[in-house]
Write a protein that holds these residues in place. Sequence first.
Motif, PDB file in Angstrom:
ATOM      1  N   GLY A  73      42.326  40.152  46.417  1.00 16.54           N
ATOM      2  CA  GLY A  73      42.321  41.470  47.028  1.00 16.54           C
ATOM      3  C   GLY A  73      43.681  42.142  46.874  1.00 16.54           C
ATOM      4  N   PRO A  74      43.733  43.452  47.122  1.00 19.05           N
ATOM      5  CA  PRO A  74      44.960  44.216  46.871  1.00 19.05           C
ATOM      6  C   PRO A  74      46.064  44.033  47.909  1.00 19.05           C
ATOM      7  N   LYS A  75      45.740  43.509  49.077  1.00 20.07           N
ATOM      8  CA  LYS A  75      46.732  43.388  50.145  1.00 20.07           C
ATOM      9  C   LYS A  75      47.831  42.395  49.735  1.00 20.07           C
ATOM     10  N   PRO A  76      49.102  42.788  49.848  1.00 19.17           N
ATOM     11  CA  PRO A  76      50.202  41.894  49.453  1.00 19.17           C
ATOM     12  C   PRO A  76      50.241  40.615  50.298  1.00 19.17           C
ATOM     13  N   TYR A  77      50.782  39.569  49.718  1.00 16.94           N
ATOM     14  CA  TYR A  77      50.981  38.328  50.460  1.00 16.94           C
ATOM     15  C   TYR A  77      52.068  38.527  51.510  1.00 16.94           C
ATOM     16  N   LYS A  78      51.934  37.836  52.618  1.00 13.95           N
ATOM     17  CA  LYS A  78      52.981  37.830  53.636  1.00 13.95           C
ATOM     18  C   LYS A  78      54.034  36.797  53.241  1.00 13.95           C
ATOM     19  N   LYS A  79      55.236  37.019  53.691  1.00  9.53           N
ATOM     20  CA  LYS A  79      56.315  36.062  53.458  1.00  9.53           C
ATOM     21  C   LYS A  79      56.015  34.773  54.217  1.00  9.53           C
ATOM     22  N   ASN A  80      56.390  33.646  53.599  1.00 14.06           N
ATOM     23  CA  ASN A  80      56.282  32.319  54.218  1.00 14.06           C
ATOM     24  C   ASN A  80      54.855  31.887  54.540  1.00 14.06           C
ATOM     25  N   MET A  81      53.881  32.402  53.774  1.00 11.35           N
ATOM     26  CA  MET A  81      52.494  31.975  53.958  1.00 11.35           C
ATOM     27  C   MET A  81      52.339  30.527  53.496  1.00 11.35           C
ATOM     28  N   THR A 129      35.994  39.224  38.223  1.00 11.98           N
ATOM     29  CA  THR A 129      36.124  40.328  37.273  1.00 11.98           C
ATOM     30  C   THR A 129      37.519  40.273  36.655  1.00 11.98           C
ATOM     31  N   ALA A 130      37.711  40.979  35.562  1.00 15.72           N
ATOM     32  CA  ALA A 130      39.037  41.061  34.950  1.00 15.72           C
ATOM     33  C   ALA A 130      40.037  41.652  35.933  1.00 15.72           C
ATOM     34  N   SER A 131      39.611  42.601  36.727  1.00 13.98           N
ATOM     35  CA  SER A 131      40.479  43.211  37.728  1.00 13.98           C
ATOM     36  C   SER A 131      40.916  42.184  38.772  1.00 13.98           C
ATOM     37  N   GLN A 132      39.994  41.339  39.199  1.00 16.96           N
ATOM     38  CA  GLN A 132      40.340  40.285  40.160  1.00 16.96           C
ATOM     39  C   GLN A 132      41.296  39.268  39.544  1.00 16.96           C
ATOM     40  N   TRP A 133      41.079  38.918  38.273  1.00 18.90           N
ATOM     41  CA  TRP A 133      42.002  38.004  37.584  1.00 18.90           C
ATOM     42  C   TRP A 133      43.392  38.638  37.508  1.00 18.90           C
ATOM     43  N   ASN A 134      43.430  39.921  37.186  1.00 14.86           N
ATOM     44  CA  ASN A 134      44.706  40.624  37.129  1.00 14.86           C
ATOM     45  C   ASN A 134      45.432  40.530  38.467  1.00 14.86           C
ATOM     46  N   THR A 135      44.704  40.796  39.541  1.00 11.28           N
ATOM     47  CA  THR A 135      45.301  40.720  40.870  1.00 11.28           C
ATOM     48  C   THR A 135      45.787  39.312  41.158  1.00 11.28           C
ATOM     49  N   LEU A 136      44.970  38.325  40.857  1.00 15.56           N
ATOM     50  CA  LEU A 136      45.343  36.928  41.081  1.00 15.56           C
ATOM     51  C   LEU A 136      46.672  36.613  40.386  1.00 15.56           C
ATOM     52  N   PHE A 137      46.795  36.969  39.126  1.00 15.02           N
ATOM     53  CA  PHE A 137      48.002  36.650  38.355  1.00 15.02           C
ATOM     54  C   PHE A 137      49.193  37.528  38.761  1.00 15.02           C
ATOM     55  N   TYR A 138      48.995  38.845  38.752  1.00 15.66           N
ATOM     56  CA  TYR A 138      50.128  39.747  38.951  1.00 15.66           C
ATOM     57  C   TYR A 138      50.661  39.685  40.381  1.00 15.66           C
ATOM     58  N   LYS A 139      49.784  39.755  41.356  1.00 17.01           N
ATOM     59  CA  LYS A 139      50.221  39.798  42.752  1.00 17.01           C
ATOM     60  C   LYS A 139      51.014  38.551  43.115  1.00 17.01           C
ATOM     61  N   HIS A 140      50.551  37.393  42.671  1.00 17.26           N
ATOM     62  CA  HIS A 140      51.226  36.137  42.997  1.00 17.26           C
ATOM     63  C   HIS A 140      52.620  36.085  42.373  1.00 17.26           C
ATOM     64  N   LEU A 141      52.688  36.394  41.097  1.00 14.57           N
ATOM     65  CA  LEU A 141      53.977  36.334  40.412  1.00 14.57           C
ATOM     66  C   LEU A 141      54.934  37.391  40.952  1.00 14.57           C
ATOM     67  N   ASN A 142      54.448  38.598  41.179  1.00 11.30           N
ATOM     68  CA  ASN A 142      55.293  39.656  41.729  1.00 11.30           C
ATOM     69  C   ASN A 142      55.841  39.262  43.104  1.00 11.30           C
ATOM     70  N   HIS A 143      55.001  38.670  43.945  1.00 12.13           N
ATOM     71  CA  HIS A 143      55.413  38.213  45.264  1.00 12.13           C
ATOM     72  C   HIS A 143      56.603  37.252  45.163  1.00 12.13           C
ATOM     73  N   HIS A 144      56.505  36.310  44.230  1.00 13.30           N
ATOM     74  CA  HIS A 144      57.570  35.313  44.119  1.00 13.30           C
ATOM     75  C   HIS A 144      58.803  35.840  43.416  1.00 13.30           C
ATOM     76  N   LEU A 145      58.650  36.765  42.508  1.00 11.15           N
ATOM     77  CA  LEU A 145      59.845  37.388  41.917  1.00 11.15           C
ATOM     78  C   LEU A 145      60.577  38.210  42.988  1.00 11.15           C
ATOM     79  N   GLU A 146      59.826  38.907  43.824  1.00  7.85           N
ATOM     80  CA  GLU A 146      60.435  39.628  44.940  1.00  7.85           C
ATOM     81  C   GLU A 146      61.118  38.672  45.916  1.00  7.85           C
ATOM     82  N   GLN A 147      60.546  37.465  46.062  1.00  6.61           N
ATOM     83  CA  GLN A 147      61.154  36.446  46.913  1.00  6.61           C
ATOM     84  C   GLN A 147      62.594  36.136  46.479  1.00  6.61           C
TER      85      GLN A 147
END
Length: 150
Positions: A73-81, A129-147
């Motif tokens: 889903g589009p909602k960003p991960y919370k810190k320290n999840m 869906t491809a959109s869900q795969w995109n979210t899975l990959f991009y959101k996770h990596l972006n979260h940790h780069l921001e970390q």
Amino acid sequence: MKNIFDKQITEEVISRIENLKPDTQNLWGKMNSAQMMAHCNVAYDLTYTDKYPKPTGFKKFMIKLLAKNLVVGPKPYKKNMRTAPEFLIHGEPDFNTEKDILINNLIKTQELGEAHFEGKDSHAFGPLTASQWNTLFYKHLNHHLEQFGI
């Protein structure tokens, strides 16, 4: 959400990864930069290898019920999840090895493209869906780069 299947976005993410150093300090959490990249590589291991057994039965049902919307889903991960056990990194992975693996995983994913991922079964969530795969990959990596402030 940026599209990880877009070559320009993949290059942007790789550029961010190139800014990581072994001693880059995290802004939250317990992982160092090498552990973070090893952690991010697990998502690709789950996608491209049989390294981890697939959940079945009640466990798969609970993962789909409790985690799927959070992960795709589009909602960003919370810190320290909390993370799934497969994603816990123990020990000290080699920084350069994990960096090379992560960059190669990004290139492979981008080159395979959206069509490859449309309807592809995920390790625990079933077809996405491809959109869900995109979210899975991009959101996770972006979260940790921001970390790491990257």
